[in-house]
Design a protein around this motif. Structure first.
Motif, short mmCIF file in Angstrom:
data_model
loop_
_atom_site.label_atom_id
_atom_site.label_comp_id
_atom_site.label_asym_id
_atom_site.label_seq_id
_atom_site.Cartn_x
_atom_site.Cartn_y
_atom_site.Cartn_z
N THR A 106 -78.14 -28.04 28.65
CA THR A 106 -77.25 -28.73 29.57
C THR A 106 -76.56 -27.74 30.50
O THR A 106 -76.38 -26.57 30.14
N THR A 107 -76.19 -28.24 31.69
CA THR A 107 -75.42 -27.42 32.64
C THR A 107 -73.99 -27.93 32.75
O THR A 107 -73.24 -27.49 33.62
N ASN A 108 -73.62 -28.84 31.89
CA ASN A 108 -72.29 -29.42 31.89
C ASN A 108 -71.26 -28.34 31.52
O ASN A 108 -71.21 -27.88 30.39
N LYS A 109 -70.43 -27.95 32.51
CA LYS A 109 -69.48 -26.85 32.29
C LYS A 109 -68.44 -27.21 31.23
O LYS A 109 -68.08 -26.37 30.40
N ASP A 110 -67.97 -28.45 31.26
CA ASP A 110 -66.96 -28.85 30.28
C ASP A 110 -67.53 -28.82 28.87
O ASP A 110 -66.85 -28.39 27.93
N LEU A 111 -68.77 -29.25 28.73
CA LEU A 111 -69.39 -29.24 27.41
C LEU A 111 -69.63 -27.80 26.94
O LEU A 111 -69.47 -27.49 25.76
N ARG A 112 -70.00 -26.93 27.88
CA ARG A 112 -70.22 -25.53 27.51
C ARG A 112 -68.91 -24.88 27.04
O ARG A 112 -68.92 -24.11 26.07
N LEU A 113 -67.83 -25.17 27.72
CA LEU A 113 -66.54 -24.62 27.30
C LEU A 113 -66.14 -25.14 25.93
O LEU A 113 -65.66 -24.39 25.07
N ALA A 174 -83.46 -33.29 23.18
CA ALA A 174 -82.79 -33.89 24.33
C ALA A 174 -82.37 -32.83 25.35
O ALA A 174 -82.19 -31.66 25.02
N LYS A 175 -82.20 -33.29 26.60
CA LYS A 175 -81.73 -32.41 27.67
C LYS A 175 -80.82 -33.19 28.61
O LYS A 175 -80.86 -34.42 28.65
N GLY A 176 -80.00 -32.45 29.36
CA GLY A 176 -79.15 -33.07 30.37
C GLY A 176 -78.14 -34.05 29.78
O GLY A 176 -77.53 -33.80 28.74
N ALA A 177 -78.00 -35.18 30.49
CA ALA A 177 -77.00 -36.17 30.10
C ALA A 177 -77.24 -36.74 28.71
O ALA A 177 -76.30 -37.03 27.98
N GLU A 178 -78.51 -36.89 28.33
CA GLU A 178 -78.83 -37.40 27.01
C GLU A 178 -78.39 -36.42 25.92
O GLU A 178 -77.85 -36.83 24.89
N PHE A 179 -78.59 -35.14 26.17
CA PHE A 179 -78.13 -34.13 25.22
C PHE A 179 -76.60 -34.19 25.11
O PHE A 179 -76.06 -34.14 24.00
N GLY A 223 -56.72 -29.19 14.34
CA GLY A 223 -57.65 -28.72 15.37
C GLY A 223 -58.79 -29.69 15.61
O GLY A 223 -59.15 -29.99 16.77
N GLN A 224 -59.37 -30.22 14.55
CA GLN A 224 -60.52 -31.11 14.73
C GLN A 224 -60.10 -32.49 15.21
O GLN A 224 -60.85 -33.16 15.93
N ARG A 225 -58.91 -32.93 14.86
CA ARG A 225 -58.40 -34.19 15.43
C ARG A 225 -58.24 -34.06 16.95
O ARG A 225 -58.58 -34.98 17.70
N ALA A 226 -57.72 -32.92 17.38
CA ALA A 226 -57.54 -32.69 18.82
C ALA A 226 -58.89 -32.65 19.54
O ALA A 226 -59.04 -33.21 20.63
N GLU A 227 -59.88 -31.99 18.94
CA GLU A 227 -61.21 -31.91 19.56
C GLU A 227 -61.90 -33.27 19.59
O GLU A 227 -62.64 -33.57 20.53
N ILE A 228 -61.66 -34.09 18.59
CA ILE A 228 -62.23 -35.45 18.59
C ILE A 228 -61.69 -36.22 19.79
O ILE A 228 -62.45 -36.92 20.50
N ARG A 229 -60.40 -36.11 20.06
CA ARG A 229 -59.81 -36.81 21.20
C ARG A 229 -60.41 -36.31 22.51
O ARG A 229 -60.66 -37.10 23.43
N ILE A 230 -60.63 -35.01 22.62
CA ILE A 230 -61.24 -34.43 23.82
C ILE A 230 -62.65 -34.99 24.01
O ILE A 230 -63.03 -35.39 25.13
N MET A 231 -63.42 -35.03 22.95
CA MET A 231 -64.81 -35.51 23.05
C MET A 231 -64.87 -37.00 23.35
O MET A 231 -65.75 -37.46 24.09
N GLN A 232 -63.95 -37.75 22.81
CA GLN A 232 -63.90 -39.18 23.13
C GLN A 232 -63.60 -39.39 24.61
O GLN A 232 -64.19 -40.26 25.26
N SER A 233 -62.72 -38.56 25.17
CA SER A 233 -62.42 -38.65 26.58
C SER A 233 -63.63 -38.26 27.43
O SER A 233 -63.89 -38.88 28.48
N MET A 234 -64.37 -37.27 27.00
CA MET A 234 -65.57 -36.84 27.74
C MET A 234 -66.64 -37.94 27.72
O MET A 234 -67.44 -38.04 28.65
#
Length: 240
Positions: A106-113, A174-179, A223-234
């Motif tokens: 993937t080239t998704n910058k947010d996902l890479r971070l 998978a690649k791209g958006a599907e990944f 920490g993982q609760r916070a990351e779950i919220r971030i991923m749900q927003s993404m």
């Protein structure tokens, strides 16, 4: 006139000698005083550096001053604590494996971070858990009779939230958006499993009493609760 001059010379000499002696004496006293003053912090520092070991008394009992040679003892070991750490090492290892797929898929910058953050934090936590177990003379791997050499991803039910072999294969292919979608949904599932493991630890009588373990699990939970919220927003979902 000469009489006055002749008698003034001894007087002048006496006055000068007396003045010189007084100056020398005052200088000596000042030097001694300064030396004493400067030596006080050194003495205080030497006194302050002496270790003091205090043992709190039982309720209603006084504290005790123990010898400086007294060594701290680790709290009693709980088998559940050991199993939790061993299982969480395995759990974290799969999360690091998942993040390793990001750069090539993937080239998704947010996902890479996000992936870099998860990889670093869980990699450091794996090191901590191994040190914790080794300090207590425990194996860093969970004993699973009859499962030696087997792929643990096919036994995901052993560790809550871990992706199955089928899920990991789909993520690799998978690649791209599907990944991006599979990674985020899979990591939310994975983090949720870690929260379940923490809850199960503290639901066990006598477990989780170790101070280091308590601090670690608190960090994992928050920490993982916070990351779950971030991923749900993404994913465009409403964070739970």
């Amino acid at each position: 006139m000469n009489y006055l001059i002749d008698h003034s010379k001894p007087m002048q000499s006496f006055t000068f000698n007396t003045f010189l002696k007084l100056r020398l004496q005052s200088g000596l006293f000042a030097a001694i005083a300064a030396l004493c003053f400067l030596s006080l912090p050194v003495f205080a520092q030497q006194v302050d550096t002496q270790p003091v070991v205090v043992q709190p008394g039982a309720p209603g009992q006084p504290t005790k001053i123990l010898p400086a040679s007294t060594k701290g003892m680790l709290p009693p070991l709980s088998q559940k604590d050991v199993e939790f750490m061993q299982g969480m090492i395995m759990h974290h290892a799969q999360a690091v494996e998942m993040t390793a797929l990001i750069d090539s898929r993937t080239t998704n910058k947010d996902l890479r971070l996000l992936g870099a953050r998860i990889s670093h934090s869980q990699g450091e936590e794996i090191k901590f858990m191994k040190r914790w177990l080794e300090a207590r003379g425990q194996s860093t791997e969970m004993e699973m009779p009859g499962m030696e050499g087997m792929d643990m991803s096919s036994h995901h039910m052993l560790m809550p939230g871990m992706l199955t072999r089928k899920q990991m294969a789909a993520l690799r292919n998978a690649k791209g958006a599907e990944f991006d979608r599979l990674f985020l949904t899979g990591m939310i599932q994975h983090h949720g499993g870690a929260l379940t493991m923490v809850k199960e630890l503290y639901d066990t009588a006598g477990a989780g009493q170790d101070a280091e373990l308590f601090n670690f699990t608190t960090d994992v939970d928050s920490g993982q609760r916070a990351e779950i919220r971030i991923m749900q927003s993404m994913l465009g979902e409403k964070p739970q």
